[in-house]
Design a protein around this motif. Structure first.
Motif, PDB file in Angstrom:
ATOM      1  N   LEU A  79      -9.715  16.621 -23.554  1.00 14.90           N
ATOM      2  CA  LEU A  79     -10.712  15.561 -23.381  1.00 14.90           C
ATOM      3  C   LEU A  79     -11.235  15.521 -21.951  1.00 14.90           C
ATOM      4  N   ALA A  80     -10.426  15.928 -20.986  1.00 14.37           N
ATOM      5  CA  ALA A  80     -10.844  15.883 -19.592  1.00 14.37           C
ATOM      6  C   ALA A  80     -11.793  17.013 -19.225  1.00 14.37           C
ATOM      7  N   GLN A  81     -11.962  17.999 -20.120  1.00 11.60           N
ATOM      8  CA  GLN A  81     -12.731  19.183 -19.740  1.00 11.60           C
ATOM      9  C   GLN A  81     -14.198  19.034 -20.081  1.00 11.60           C
ATOM     10  N   ASP A  82     -14.919  18.151 -19.344  1.00 11.11           N
ATOM     11  CA  ASP A  82     -16.377  18.122 -19.495  1.00 11.11           C
ATOM     12  C   ASP A  82     -16.944  19.439 -18.973  1.00 11.11           C
ATOM     13  N   ILE A  83     -16.357  19.924 -17.894  1.00 14.54           N
ATOM     14  CA  ILE A  83     -16.609  21.298 -17.463  1.00 14.54           C
ATOM     15  C   ILE A  83     -15.332  22.066 -17.798  1.00 14.54           C
ATOM     16  N   PRO A  84     -15.431  23.187 -18.520  1.00 13.90           N
ATOM     17  CA  PRO A  84     -14.195  23.925 -18.813  1.00 13.90           C
ATOM     18  C   PRO A  84     -13.469  24.296 -17.526  1.00 13.90           C
ATOM     19  N   PHE A  85     -12.139  24.189 -17.563  1.00  9.29           N
ATOM     20  CA  PHE A  85     -11.380  24.372 -16.331  1.00  9.29           C
ATOM     21  C   PHE A  85     -11.408  25.805 -15.830  1.00  9.29           C
ATOM     22  N   ILE A  86     -11.875  26.744 -16.671  1.00 13.57           N
ATOM     23  CA  ILE A  86     -11.954  28.114 -16.166  1.00 13.57           C
ATOM     24  C   ILE A  86     -12.975  28.182 -15.041  1.00 13.57           C
ATOM     25  N   CYS A  90      -3.883  30.347 -27.719  1.00 10.44           N
ATOM     26  CA  CYS A  90      -4.180  28.937 -27.968  1.00 10.44           C
ATOM     27  C   CYS A  90      -4.015  28.120 -26.690  1.00 10.44           C
ATOM     28  N   LEU A  91      -2.974  28.442 -25.910  1.00  8.19           N
ATOM     29  CA  LEU A  91      -2.741  27.690 -24.670  1.00  8.19           C
ATOM     30  C   LEU A  91      -3.889  27.892 -23.699  1.00  8.19           C
ATOM     31  N   ILE A  92      -4.346  29.147 -23.554  1.00 11.12           N
ATOM     32  CA  ILE A  92      -5.448  29.406 -22.626  1.00 11.12           C
ATOM     33  C   ILE A  92      -6.696  28.699 -23.113  1.00 11.12           C
ATOM     34  N   SER A  93      -6.903  28.744 -24.437  1.00  6.89           N
ATOM     35  CA  SER A  93      -8.057  28.048 -24.998  1.00  6.89           C
ATOM     36  C   SER A  93      -7.975  26.556 -24.707  1.00  6.89           C
ATOM     37  N   THR A  94      -6.773  25.974 -24.788  1.00 14.47           N
ATOM     38  CA  THR A  94      -6.634  24.539 -24.549  1.00 14.47           C
ATOM     39  C   THR A  94      -6.774  24.196 -23.072  1.00 14.47           C
ATOM     40  N   LEU A  95      -6.102  24.986 -22.230  1.00 18.84           N
ATOM     41  CA  LEU A  95      -6.008  24.606 -20.821  1.00 18.84           C
ATOM     42  C   LEU A  95      -7.265  24.963 -20.041  1.00 18.84           C
ATOM     43  N   PHE A  96      -7.889  26.087 -20.376  1.00 15.35           N
ATOM     44  CA  PHE A  96      -8.958  26.575 -19.507  1.00 15.35           C
ATOM     45  C   PHE A  96     -10.321  26.667 -20.185  1.00 15.35           C
ATOM     46  N   LEU A  97     -10.343  26.844 -21.496  1.00 15.33           N
ATOM     47  CA  LEU A  97     -11.637  27.104 -22.144  1.00 15.33           C
ATOM     48  C   LEU A  97     -12.188  25.897 -22.880  1.00 15.33           C
ATOM     49  N   GLY A  98     -11.552  24.746 -22.749  1.00 14.77           N
ATOM     50  CA  GLY A  98     -12.113  23.561 -23.382  1.00 14.77           C
ATOM     51  C   GLY A  98     -11.659  23.339 -24.808  1.00 14.77           C
ATOM     52  N   GLY A  99     -10.642  24.038 -25.260  1.00 14.39           N
ATOM     53  CA  GLY A  99     -10.038  23.739 -26.558  1.00 14.39           C
ATOM     54  C   GLY A  99     -11.026  23.623 -27.693  1.00 14.39           C
TER      55      GLY A  99
END
Lengths: 103, 373, 162, 166
Positions: free
Chosen positions: B196-203, B264-273
């Motif tokens: 929810l916090a990833q308005d901009i993807p964290f990557i 899945c973890l990378i998708s969640t943490l960095f790519l905006g899930g």
């Protein structure tokens, strides 16, 4: 019978005693270290149980548990390093054989 | 039984659960647990198929194309073949440990998917300590691998198990530090809140953290080029040499389950899930995971295997300092930048990443300075 | 009710694993039993609604310390010798039993002032505030950091080959 | 400024594999697609021209493995040998081609076929009827016979398939 503070304390006491027994009787230094870990964990259970039942709003017990974990991690690292260097020097880690300082 | 306890139920955050998501009834939990396990197994089969086809094409081959249309049934054929094989128990193995090892390895992989947000709040348990739970539980599966390697009473499997432990102990640190950068930005440990916090993807905000996490993650699940625990040219097959039949199948499932887990973890943490336009949420989540898996297989087809000393050097001399610097830089940025101006971080962080990688890669040589990365 | 069953199961598993640690002869089995014991302690933390602590317990003890212990077992090649007892077995057993009796007597007969307040949920922000906030344990954290650094350096110096 | 030390090698390698992925695969799907073999292949069977054979038995004598068995009877009418039995155990044949080269009347050829896997060893024994040129089923290879080789199709290689696509 609902689980209360005494249950956790008795569990903690039993674990601590088992760890104490192992730490005093075992000859293998690594197993002694493991028993010390069990004793630290028993203390942690008592800490968290006090924190939960006596001062649930303060969490100080949990903070202390975290510090005990930090100390346990440091102790494990240094303890295992000592054991390995003893093993290198003397080719054994039986505590009964490491008696150079005994009069 | 643990699930029905009020204390554990209160750990779940009810606000972030979708309205139609089941909460109170025990059979809902059972049903959705089975669904999650089924999804994992189906995705593992898909990943196996995708890896084999993609590696085939990258080596100018075709890959499996005989079973079913386009060879789509190949994973099922593989599974059937492995399951029907004879389960051999060698004479000198430590029986209990030998039999328990695949289960100890498999259980964490499935239980981690309980906190994986497939859609907005579409997860079995929205734990407050979500990402910490993931990192903690995933370390148990190392114990399973070590049990397998030790109990087989085989030198090769023991060497392989030692390599697993060395890799996991070293690469756990960069993984945790790069996750910490993400947590500074999201301000929550819950997996759903991170998305929810990833308005901009964290990557974009954490390019260095992403690179460190990706490399260290590859090493933790021992994917190529860090697959030296099953380097067939040196130690035959790794910690599961002595395993056959259904026990081998479980290890195979662990291997690819961990790959699915990492993507899945990378998708969640960095790519905006699950976030993304047009498509349904779960489709975005899976698509991002598959994209990550594509890159992983691409690296697998390209890079040669590293040696154990190169692997250790990469962890301690390259990834660890970069992860620490990334954490400090992120902390400073989060503290100093005013609210709502996160986009300033994007160019700044990309420049910092480029400069740091240039600086550090100049220092790190592989193979006595002949092959340099 | 659920908490009660969970507590009893975890307590029995934990104590059984601890007894196995001190009684098994194979050192590798001992290490595995230690892991089981630590995991059940993590479960006990969950029943005490300390979720952050449970996760940290698994992360540090199972992921870190027990792996290190297994590594040390492998490096010292002591698996064949087994974990034997020394001569003090029976006296220590008596002392430990008396100690346990005294502990339990003291614990059961103490008038604990049980608070009826509900536990803090979730614990992570509260713990962070306690550790790093105003009037918290920031000095202790700094000391712990120095301790960890010193122990890492000490361990490296100890096992380093000349 | 050289970038060889800064991870450019990895990028180069990745681009190569990506290029390969969009290239046509260079393998032949064997049972359906077959490549043409060399025109001078020594296939693991022999082809025999019965009309020209005089039954002299030179092939049997030169065979280092001794797998050629020839039994002849005398034909008084035409004043020549009549071949009663001619068989080769191709299971022991090493495809050296000495029999073909030694035949004084050019009646023996290496076979052009290579798919002769059998379930029983006994089935590998080639009988007279199985190796006759006249039956039209057997194609002789161009080994030792350039004039036959010229009529056979050119060999196709996987390398050519790659260059075709690019």
């Amino acid at each position: 019978m609902s689980v209360s503070l005494e249950h956790y304390l008795v569990l903690s006491a039993v674990l601590f005693t088992v760890g104490l027994f192992g730490a005093l009787t075992k000859r293998n230094a690594i197993v002694i270290l493991m028993c010390v870990e069990i004793m630290l964990n028993a203390v942690n259970i008592a800490m968290v149980a006090f924190s939960r039942f006596i001062t649930p709003e303060l969490l100080t017990g949990q903070v202390f548990a975290i510090f005990i974990m930090v100390v346990a991690a440091a102790e494990a690292a240094v303890g295992l390093a000592i054991i390995i260097s003893i093993f290198r020097k003397r080719d054994t880690i039986e505590t009964t054989d490491i008696n150079l300082m005994k009069g | 039984m643990i699930i029905t306890s009020p204390s554990v139920n209160s750990l779940l955050n009810p606000q972030t659960l979708a309205a139609d998501w089941p909460g109170g009834f025990w059979w809902h939990w059972v049903l959705f647990t089975i669904i999650v396990i089924a999804v994992v197994i189906v995705m593992v089969m898909g990943y196996i198929y995708m890896a084999r086809r993609q590696i085939g094409r990258m080596q100018s081959r075709v890959g499996p194309n005989r079973t079913g249309p386009f060879g789509l049934l190949q994973p099922i054929a593989d599974v059937l073949k492995v399951l029907l094989k004879e389960g051999i128990t060698p004479t000198n193995v430590d029986k209990t440990v030998y039999w328990l090892a695949p289960i100890v390895g498999l259980f964490p992989v499935f239980s981690i998917f309980a906190v994986m947000p497939f859609t907005n709040g579409g997860m079995l348990a929205n734990l407050n300590v979500g990402i910490l739970y993931v990192v903690a539980i995933s370390s148990i599966s190392t114990v399973g691998m070590f049990m397998a390697g030790w109990s087989s009473s085989n030198k090769f499997s023991l060497i392989s198990a030692m390599r697993v432990v060395a890799a996991v102990v070293s690469y756990e640190i960069p993984v945790l530090l790069s996750i910490a950068g993400v947590l500074l930005l999201s301000g929550s440990l819950s997996m759903n809140d991170i998305v929810l916090a990833q308005d901009i993807p964290f990557i974009l905000l954490q390019p260095l953290g992403f690179i460190v996490f990706f490399i260290a993650g590859l090493a933790e699940i021992s994917r190529s080029p860090f697959d030296l625990l099953e380097a067939d040219s040196e130690i035959v097959a790794g910690f599961h040499i002595e395993y056959s039949g259904i026990k081998f199948a479980l290890f195979y499932l662990v291997e690819y389950g961990e790959a699915f887990l990492l993507s899945c973890l990378i998708s969640t943490l960095f790519l905006g899930g699950w976030r993304g336009p047009w498509l349904p949420e779960w489709m975005w989540f899976i698509a991002k995971g598959v994209l990550v898996w594509f890159v992983m297989v691409w690296l697998w087809a390209t890079l040669p295997r590293v040696r154990i000393d190169q692997m250790m050097a990469l962890a301690w001399k390259f990834l660890l300092p970069l992860a620490l610097i990334n954490l400090v830089v992120t902390a400073i940025q989060v503290l100093t930048l005013p609210e709502g101006s996160l986009w300033v971080m994007i160019p700044v962080n990309f420049v910092i990443t480029a400069v740091l990688i240039l600086l550090w890669s100049k220092n790190s040589k592989l193979g006595w300075g002949r092959v340099e990365v | 009710m659920g908490v009660d069953i969970a507590f009893w199961v975890l307590a029995i598993v934990g104590i059984a694993a601890a007894i196995a640690v001190v009684s098994l002869r194979n050192v590798f089995h001992t290490a595995l039993m230690l892991i089981l014991c630590l995991l059940s302690v993590a479960g006990i933390y969950v029943t005490l609604s300390a979720d952050f602590l449970a996760a940290v317990q698994i992360l540090i003890y199972v992921g870190g310390i027990s792996i290190l212990i297994i590594l040390a077992i492998m490096l010292t090649r002591e698996v064949q010798h087994g974990s034997l007892s020394n001569k003090l077995r029976i006296p220590v057993f008596i002392v430990a039993a008396v100690f346990l009796g005294v502990l339990i007597f003291a614990m059961v007969n103490s008038p604990w002032q049980i608070s009826s307040l509900p536990p803090v949920e979730p614990t992570t922000p509260a713990l962070a505030g306690k550790l790093l906030g105003e009037g918290g344990f920031i000095l202790a954290i700094e000391a712990a950091g120095v301790l960890l650094l010193a122990s890492i350096l000490g361990a490296i110096v100890l096992v380093r080959e000349k | 400024m050289k970038f060889e030390r800064y991870g450019l090698g990895i990028a180069k390698g990745l681009s190569v594999t990506l290029k390969h992925m969009f290239r046509h695969p260079t393998v032949a799907q064997y049972p359906e697609q077959k490549l043409n073999t060399s025109r001078r292949i020594r296939g693991n069977e022999l082809v025999w021209d019965r009309q020209k054979c005089t039954g002299c038995g030179t092939c049997a004598k030169t065979c280092p493995q001794g797998v050629i068995k020839i039994v002849t009877s005398t034909n008084r009418v035409n004043n020549r040998y009549e071949v009663e039995k001619y068989q080769v155990d191709t299971g022991y044949c090493i495809q050296c081609g000495l029999c073909v080269e030694s035949c004084p009347y050019q009646t023996l050829f290496m076979g052009y076929a290579y798919e002769r896997a059998k379930y029983r060893r006994g089935e590998l024994v080639q009988n007279m009827e199985d190796m006759m040129l006249e039956s039209g089923k057997k194609q002789p290879s161009g080994y030792f016979y350039p004039e036959i080789a010229q009529e056979l199709p050119r060999q196709t290689l996987l390398v050519e398939r790659i260059t075709e696509e690019e």
